[in-house]
Write an enzyme that holds these catalytic residues in place. Structure first.
Site: not given
Ligand code: NAD
Length: 322
Positions: A136, A162, A214, A227-231
């Site tokens: 992405v 995501n 997030s 991360y916070a800025a991106s979210k």
């Molecule tokens: P995860 O690390 O299990 O999954 C993230 C996925 O993104 C992975 O499959 C990874 O391969 C993929 N990815 C990484 N770089 C990429 C790129 N350049 N292009 C395409 N895909 C890419 O983490 P998760 O917890 O399942 O996170 C999913 C989303 O939820 C993220 O955006 C994360 O910021 C958000 N989030 C997670 C939490 C948490 O506590 N786990 C909380 C709030 C928000």
């Protein structure tokens, strides 16, 4: 009275301020009388000459218009694309949307065992599916990948932005590379993907974009400036696109989870996780499936638009417990 659609043309005016989209058609009854009708954009992609339906008078701000309501439901499977969909939250979302009947375009930067497991679970639910490699953070990769999805399925109804990464550090130690990497994937990635799917959503009469933000984007978190800025940025994208795209039938919503039980959360230092659990009114991690169910709700509830929905067990409103 039975009306048959004789001919129609779908009208697009994708450049604001002329935003109205509908089809104009000619219908004919059994006696051969003809009428000019308007057809709502929600029927785009399923209209075909010869289909039968009702003609009703409907009030609009421009006066009463005759509308054609097709009787036959031409079933076209709806398509959802999930970025970063191999594991964690993305995988749960793919499976939940498959359960809701969506064809699944699963995408990730690499194909892994997690990808295979997710695709197997999706297939077991009897829906069509495909894997598309998308990094992405690269506009070229996004455009190529979305092109492949359109080539295979012909449409995109739901985009779940995501994909996400973390590169945590206190500000003094956070390198410009840490900053760039997170902004590129989490924020620019959502921009590239949204930009690439919107023309296709407009063409098929609408869609839904769900941004996985997030709770950190709303309240901040030590060690996560990037991360916070991106979210938080995703919140801005959500509010803006919700306004910009509503006239085309596209809704945009953000979801802001607290700590979810995935690889990402489990990589957080134990002391921070302990602190989180201490502060959380409900002291546990959120299951990926709980986030996925909320995504499905957002997709299915047509009243939700331009909002950020926290799913955080009350973390954001909590103060440290005594
Ligand atoms: P995860 O690390 O299990 O999954 C993230 C996925 O993104 C992975 O499959 C990874 O391969 C993929 N990815 C990484 N770089 C990429 C790129 N350049 N292009 C395409 N895909 C890419 O983490 P998760 O917890 O399942 O996170 C999913 C989303 O939820 C993220 O955006 C994360 O910021 C958000 N989030 C997670 C939490 C948490 O506590 N786990 C909380 C709030 C928000």
């Amino acid at each position: 009275m039975v009306w048959k659609l004789v001919t129609y043309t779908e009208l697009y005016t994708p450049v604001p301020p002329y935003k109205t989209m509908f089809a104009i058609g000619v219908v004919e009854d059994e006696k051969g009388s003809r009428a000019i009708v308007r057809i709502d954009r929600k029927y785009f992609g399923r209209l075909r000459t010869g289909m039968v339906g009702d003609v009703v008078d409907e009030w609009t701000v421009f006066g009463t218009v005759k509308k054609f309501i097709p009787k036959e439901e031409v079933k076209i499977p709806r398509v959802a694309i999930i970025t970063g969909g191999s594991g964690g939250i993305g995988s749960a979302i793919a499976i939940e949307l498959a359960r809701a009947g969506y064809s699944i375009a699963l995408s990730d930067v690499v194909y892994s065992k997690d990808t295979e497991r997710t695709l197997e679970a999706v297939r077991a639910l009897g829906v069509d599916s495909a894997f598309v490699t998308i990094d992405v953070s690269s506009r070229e990769s996004v455009e190529k990948g979305i092109g492949e999805v359109i080539g295979k399925f012909g449409r995109v109804d739901v985009l779940v932005n995501n994909a996400g990464i973390t590169r945590d550090a206190y500000i003094q130690r956070m390198t410009p590379e840490d900053w760039d990497a997170v902004i590129k994937v989490n924020l620019a990635g959502a921009f590239y993907c949204s930009r690439a799917v919107v023309p296709h959503m407009i063409r098929s009469g609408g869609g839904v974009i769900v941004n996985i933000s997030s709770i950190v984007g709303l309240v901040g978190n030590v060690g996560q400036t990037n991360y916070a800025a991106s979210k938080s940025g995703l919140v801005g994208i959500t509010y803006t696109l919700a306004k910009e795209l509503a006239p085309y039938g596209i809704r945009v919503v953000a979801i802001a989870p607290g700590f979810v039980k995935t690889r990402m959360a489990l990589a957080v230092p134990k002391s921070i996780l302990r602190d989180y659990l201490k502060r959380s009114p409900i002291p546990r991690l959120i299951e990926p499936e709980e986030v996925a169910k909320l995504v499905r709700h957002v997709v299915e509830n047509e009243a939700l638009n331009g909002v950020v929905i926290p799913i955080d067990l009350g973390l954001a409103i909590s103060s440290p417990k005594a």
